[in-house]
Motif scaffolding. Structure first.
Motif, PDB file in Angstrom:
ATOM      1  N   SER A  80       0.922  -1.208  -0.148  1.00  0.00           N
ATOM      2  CA  SER A  80       0.084  -0.004  -0.025  1.00  0.00           C
ATOM      3  C   SER A  80       0.846   1.269  -0.151  1.00  0.00           C
ATOM      4  O   SER A  80       1.964   1.218   0.041  1.00  0.00           O
ATOM      5  CB  SER A  80      -0.825  -0.031   1.338  1.00  0.00           C
ATOM      6  OG  SER A  80      -0.271   0.099   2.218  1.00  0.00           O
ATOM      7  N   LEU A  81       0.109   2.314  -0.249  1.00  0.00           N
ATOM      8  CA  LEU A  81       0.820   3.633  -0.395  1.00  0.00           C
ATOM      9  C   LEU A  81       0.078   4.748  -0.025  1.00  0.00           C
ATOM     10  O   LEU A  81      -1.338   4.735  -0.456  1.00  0.00           O
ATOM     11  CB  LEU A  81       1.657   3.746  -1.865  1.00  0.00           C
ATOM     12  CG  LEU A  81       2.573   5.047  -2.012  1.00  0.00           C
ATOM     13  CD1 LEU A  81       3.709   4.886  -1.248  1.00  0.00           C
ATOM     14  CD2 LEU A  81       2.780   5.062  -3.583  1.00  0.00           C
ATOM     15  N   ALA A 107      -4.226   9.229 -11.372  1.00  0.00           N
ATOM     16  CA  ALA A 107      -3.559   8.291 -12.478  1.00  0.00           C
ATOM     17  C   ALA A 107      -2.065   8.417 -11.897  1.00  0.00           C
ATOM     18  O   ALA A 107      -1.390   7.471 -12.107  1.00  0.00           O
ATOM     19  CB  ALA A 107      -3.844   9.032 -13.796  1.00  0.00           C
ATOM     20  N   ILE A 108      -1.550   9.553 -11.716  1.00  0.00           N
ATOM     21  CA  ILE A 108      -0.098   9.667 -11.178  1.00  0.00           C
ATOM     22  C   ILE A 108       0.184   8.815 -10.151  1.00  0.00           C
ATOM     23  O   ILE A 108       1.403   8.336  -9.912  1.00  0.00           O
ATOM     24  CB  ILE A 108       0.272  11.284 -11.104  1.00  0.00           C
ATOM     25  CG1 ILE A 108       0.151  11.726 -12.360  1.00  0.00           C
ATOM     26  CG2 ILE A 108       1.734  11.332 -10.340  1.00  0.00           C
ATOM     27  CD1 ILE A 108       0.396  13.548 -12.085  1.00  0.00           C
ATOM     28  N   ALA A 109      -0.644   8.866  -9.090  1.00  0.00           N
ATOM     29  CA  ALA A 109      -0.640   7.890  -7.836  1.00  0.00           C
ATOM     30  C   ALA A 109      -0.477   6.453  -8.502  1.00  0.00           C
ATOM     31  O   ALA A 109       0.394   5.738  -7.768  1.00  0.00           O
ATOM     32  CB  ALA A 109      -1.672   8.124  -7.034  1.00  0.00           C
ATOM     33  N   HIS A 145       5.327   1.915  -9.859  1.00  0.00           N
ATOM     34  CA  HIS A 145       7.024   1.862  -9.865  1.00  0.00           C
ATOM     35  C   HIS A 145       7.639   1.495  -8.542  1.00  0.00           C
ATOM     36  O   HIS A 145       8.564   0.942  -8.485  1.00  0.00           O
ATOM     37  CB  HIS A 145       6.995   3.147 -10.466  1.00  0.00           C
ATOM     38  CG  HIS A 145       8.820   3.691 -10.520  1.00  0.00           C
ATOM     39  ND1 HIS A 145       9.690   3.261 -11.599  1.00  0.00           N
ATOM     40  CD2 HIS A 145       9.509   4.261  -9.681  1.00  0.00           C
ATOM     41  CE1 HIS A 145      10.639   3.663 -11.339  1.00  0.00           C
ATOM     42  NE2 HIS A 145      10.933   4.151 -10.059  1.00  0.00           N
ATOM     43  N   VAL A 146       7.180   2.200  -7.481  1.00  0.00           N
ATOM     44  CA  VAL A 146       7.575   2.138  -5.995  1.00  0.00           C
ATOM     45  C   VAL A 146       7.772   0.687  -5.570  1.00  0.00           C
ATOM     46  O   VAL A 146       8.670   0.064  -5.232  1.00  0.00           O
ATOM     47  CB  VAL A 146       6.990   2.766  -5.134  1.00  0.00           C
ATOM     48  CG1 VAL A 146       7.385   2.365  -3.698  1.00  0.00           C
ATOM     49  CG2 VAL A 146       7.188   4.336  -5.314  1.00  0.00           C
ATOM     50  N   HIS A 147       6.749  -0.086  -5.947  1.00  0.00           N
ATOM     51  CA  HIS A 147       6.501  -1.495  -5.553  1.00  0.00           C
ATOM     52  C   HIS A 147       7.157  -2.596  -6.810  1.00  0.00           C
ATOM     53  O   HIS A 147       6.990  -3.680  -6.635  1.00  0.00           O
ATOM     54  CB  HIS A 147       5.055  -1.692  -5.295  1.00  0.00           C
ATOM     55  CG  HIS A 147       4.907  -1.098  -3.863  1.00  0.00           C
ATOM     56  ND1 HIS A 147       5.352  -1.437  -2.571  1.00  0.00           N
ATOM     57  CD2 HIS A 147       4.158   0.005  -3.772  1.00  0.00           C
ATOM     58  CE1 HIS A 147       4.891  -0.582  -1.864  1.00  0.00           C
ATOM     59  NE2 HIS A 147       4.327   0.184  -2.293  1.00  0.00           N
TER      60      HIS A 147
END
Length: 375
Positions: free
Chosen positions: A37-38, A82-84, A90-92
């Protein structure tokens, strides 16, 4: 065998502080495997625009209207989401091609259940186009069309989670989500489900603290820690007809308002409103089928020590206990986002998102609109 899908849930709640994102693998039924999650915080300027959007939304009479800044705000909100999603993948290190679905809540700008109107801004087709992933959005409206309050929708997910808690907490259990507005989901020993909004959560505290300090919220309940409860003010809130009526209904941000400036000190106001948040949970729990033995708390309110202390003291008088969702291996920050991923899969399968005992709808009803990339 039911197919397992991998879905992303996106939640922007009544606190309007940002976007919670969570990944869930699920069949939309009993199988739930929680992923990463983020949380992404909105810039101050965008939060200010969201507040203006709430003001502009007051004139809405038909849910497709977008007066004032709402049309542009809806597009920009969608692009933020959309950016989120792209950042989250990318992060995960998640391959976009492995994601089957996005559950998109959008931002509630108007909720008038007594008039059968709820508006969550968020452009599902635009989000699908920008992320290249199918999107299920607008999940509350069909419930209202069938006589429901449009909220809460998270109980279907709570019921799936409760099945995994057998033997780990005393039953009956109540899941308490303390967001801007708090809600309860009761799961009985026999699986009986009941749910409703329970009252103001962080909303009044946030508004009170921001009006006095400019800060978006009372971090950890630090301001409230220096104050005392004003009993008269607390009882004024707790005497509201929302708590005394026999019919449970969902709440709008404007149903409860913070005290007037100068009516009480900053610290005493924060402490009193924290007490109100906790006491509202107990007052509303009196409408449940049985007295709960365990309260499992998620949402930002669980990080406010003043709310949690008051809740623990009140619950102890009923020989029950309070547990943070995190203690049970759940994620108290991402649970609503997880729920929206789960509900998106249920929507795709045509399964109910709400029930007469959770929203007051006429019969179990599904909901949501599917938007596919390039459609």
């Amino acid at each position: 065998m039911t197919e397992i899908k991998q879905a992303i849930g996106l939640m922007s709640g009544t606190s309007m502080d940002g976007i919670d994102i969570a990944l869930v693998r699920t069949d939309g039924r009993s199988f739930v495997e929680r992923g990463p999650s983020l949380s992404i915080t909105y810039p101050d300027g965008f939060r200010a625009r969201l507040k203006q959007g709430l003001a502009d939304a007051r004139s809405i009479r038909s849910r497709d209207e977008r007066p004032g800044i709402l049309a542009r705000l809806e597009r920009d909100l969608t692009l933020h989401h959309a950016i989120a999603v792209n950042d989250f993948l990318h992060v995960h290190g998640i391959d976009r091609e492995t994601i089957d679905l996005i559950g998109f809540h959008g931002q509630t700008v108007l909720h008038r259940p007594d008039e059968g109107v709820t508006v969550q801004i968020g452009d599902g087709p635009l989000l699908a186009a920008e992320t290249r992933i199918p999107v299920v959005y607008d999940m509350r409206a069909n419930d209202m069309a069938h006589g429901g309050q449009g909220a809460p929708l998270i109980p279907a997910y709570h019921a799936a989670l409760a099945a995994g808690l057998a033997g780990r907490c005393k039953m009956p259990v109540v899941f308490v989500n303390i967001g801007g507005i708090s809600n309860l989901t009761y799961v009985g020993t026999d699986g009986t489900l009941a749910a409703f909004d329970s009252g103001p959560g962080n909303m009044l505290i946030d508004q009170w603290v921001e009006a006095h300090t400019g800060a978006a919220f009372d971090a950890g309940g630090a301001i409230a820690a220096g104050g005392t409860v004003d009993e008269a003010l607390a009882q004024r809130y707790l005497a509201h007809s929302f708590f005394t009526g026999n019919i449970r209904r969902s709440l709008d941000r404007n149903d409860f308002l913070p005290p007037e400036k100068g009516e009480i000190s900053l610290a005493d106001g924060a402490r009193t409103l924290a007490f109100v948040s906790a006491a509202a949970i107990l007052k509303s729990a009196a409408h449940l089928p049985q007295r709960p033995k365990t309260y499992v708390v998620s949402g930002g309110g669980r990080k406010n020590a003043a709310i949690m202390q008051a809740l623990e003291e009140l619950v102890a008088r009923q020989d029950a206990g309070v547990l943070s969702a995190d203690v049970l291996g759940l994620d108290g920050d991402s649970m609503e986002a997880e729920a929206w991923a789960y509900l998106a899969v249920r929507s795709l399968e045509g399964l109910p998102l709400s029930y007469p005992a959770t929203t007051g709808c006429d019969a179990p009803v599904s909901g949501g609109i599917l938007a596919r990339p390039g459609a």
